[in-house]
Design an enzyme around this catalytic site. Structure first.
Site, PDB file in Angstrom:
ATOM      1  N   ASP A 101      24.166  66.955  41.164  1.00  0.00           N
ATOM      2  CA  ASP A 101      25.336  67.703  40.685  1.00  0.00           C
ATOM      3  C   ASP A 101      24.938  68.608  39.523  1.00  0.00           C
ATOM      4  O   ASP A 101      23.958  68.340  38.830  1.00  0.00           O
ATOM      5  CB  ASP A 101      26.418  66.737  40.171  1.00  0.00           C
ATOM      6  CG  ASP A 101      27.156  66.034  41.300  1.00  0.00           C
ATOM      7  OD1 ASP A 101      27.039  66.433  42.466  1.00  0.00           O
ATOM      8  OD2 ASP A 101      27.887  65.063  40.990  1.00  0.00           O
ATOM      9  N   ARG A 152      25.110  73.409  47.166  1.00  0.00           N
ATOM     10  CA  ARG A 152      26.572  73.252  47.258  1.00  0.00           C
ATOM     11  C   ARG A 152      27.149  74.276  46.277  1.00  0.00           C
ATOM     12  O   ARG A 152      26.812  74.249  45.089  1.00  0.00           O
ATOM     13  CB  ARG A 152      26.999  71.851  46.844  1.00  0.00           C
ATOM     14  CG  ARG A 152      28.534  71.719  46.726  1.00  0.00           C
ATOM     15  CD  ARG A 152      28.937  70.556  45.807  1.00  0.00           C
ATOM     16  NE  ARG A 152      28.539  69.281  46.333  1.00  0.00           N
ATOM     17  CZ  ARG A 152      28.200  68.241  45.549  1.00  0.00           C
ATOM     18  NH1 ARG A 152      28.208  68.364  44.231  1.00  0.00           N
ATOM     19  NH2 ARG A 152      27.839  67.098  46.078  1.00  0.00           N
TER      20      ARG A 152
END
Ligand code: FDA
Length: 290
Positions: A101, A152
């Site tokens: 992330d 992402r």
């Protein structure tokens, strides 16, 4: 709680199973960030390895997402790198994908460097996240695509300075679509590489948004350049826009739900609250219901 699948892995696993059965893929996130000691960072890394084992044993269609500050980024980069390497190596043996992330801007450069280092060691099962609010993201996307690192794309969830990030939502949205285009174009050029990806791994591009306008833009652009639907993954957070998740899955896109679990839910919940203050009402009504 609406956004969290439980406090323990055992509570989260049935949620993953249920989502798999309904046609969605999952990325499991052990909640936690900014570990305060090397021991805390090592314990978090161990728990992530346990999560990977459980995914493999349960034959779940899932990977993991993690935050580098949870495994020691702010304590010592060497410790963090060792923890990440151990996790990615273990996951690689079991064929499981690890998404790193992206946190606040102060972690950005170190996160990209670390993912790159791990990728250069030959591990293909690692990818990261790009935030469209950051001015520098087009260059970062170019570099990640050049190095075959799956991305992402999200808008970005942290409060950043207007010197480095767009403060206006409309600019963040425009940048998001531009970056989607770059990523989808790049995927078109990588079809041969994509064909060799293991089943259930995310493709080169995952659109991480609940914003229907962004989703429709990515769908339309992929169609325009004739990119097969299987190479455009949509990712959404657990508990948000299940209707859109189901619709996209039924159309044949891979849809992956980000499922957080664990005791350290507070910072995660506060970011969801900042995105949509009316979530406070869901929270309070859940508390009142017990
Ligand atoms: P936007 O905020 O414009 O919302 C669009 C619509 O979606 C809203 O109108 C509402 O209907 C719905 N919605 C959005 N947020 C909601 C909420 N909290 N509660 C209820 N409804 C909501 N960020 C980051 O900085 N680093 C990261 O690594 C990640 N990782 C990540 C993974 C995945 C799978 C997703 C979907 C998102 C992230 N994010 C993230 C968070 C991301 O940056 C962003 O903050 C949120 O996704 C909200 O932005 P949207 O794109 O959904 O659009």
């Amino acid at each position: 709680m609406r956004f969290v699948a439980g406090e323990t892995l055992n509570e989260a696993l049935p949620v993953v199973k249920e989502l798999n059965e309904a046609g969605s893929l999952v990325t499991l996130d052990l909640l936690g960030e900014h570990s305060a000691t090397p021991d805390e960072a090592a314990k978090a890394a161990e728990k992530i390895v346990k999560t990977i084992n459980a995914i493999s044993e349960g034959k779940l269609r899932a990977g993991v997402s993690l935050k580098l500050t949870q495994i020691g980024l702010k304590l010592d980069q060497k410790i963090c790198e060792e923890n990440l390497r151990a996790i990615v190596e273990h996951a690689s043996v079991l064929g499981i994908f690890v998404r790193v992330d992206m946190e606040e801007a102060a972690c950005l450069e170190a996160t990209l460097d670390m993912v790159n280092k791990i990728r250069l060691l030959g591990y293909k099962n690692v990818g990261t996240v790009i935030q469209s609010y950051m001015f520098r993201s087009p260059t970062d996307v170019q570099n990640l695509m050049r190095d075959d690192i799956s991305v992402r794309l999200v808008k970005g969830a942290y409060k950043e300075s207007p010197e480095i990030a767009y403060p206006k939502k409309s600019d963040v949205d425009t940048a998001f679509d531009e970056l989607s285009k770059m990523l989808l174009d790049s995927s078109m050029l990588k079809l041969e590489t994509l064909e060799t990806l293991p089943e259930f791994w995310p493709p080169m591009v995952a659109i991480g948004s609940h914003d229907e306008v962004r989703v429709r833009f990515a769908e339309a652009y992929a169609k325009e350049i004739s990119l097969d639907r299987k190479w455009l993954e949509f990712q959404m957070l657990y508990g948000i826009r299940r209707d859109l998740q189901d619709e996209l899955a039924q159309k044949g896109y891979p849809v992956r739900v980000y499922v957080p679990f664990g005791k350290d839910w507070y910072p995660y919940f506060m970011r969801r609250l900042a995105e949509r203050p009316s979530n406070l009402w869901f929270f309070i009504s859940n508390l009142l219901r017990g």
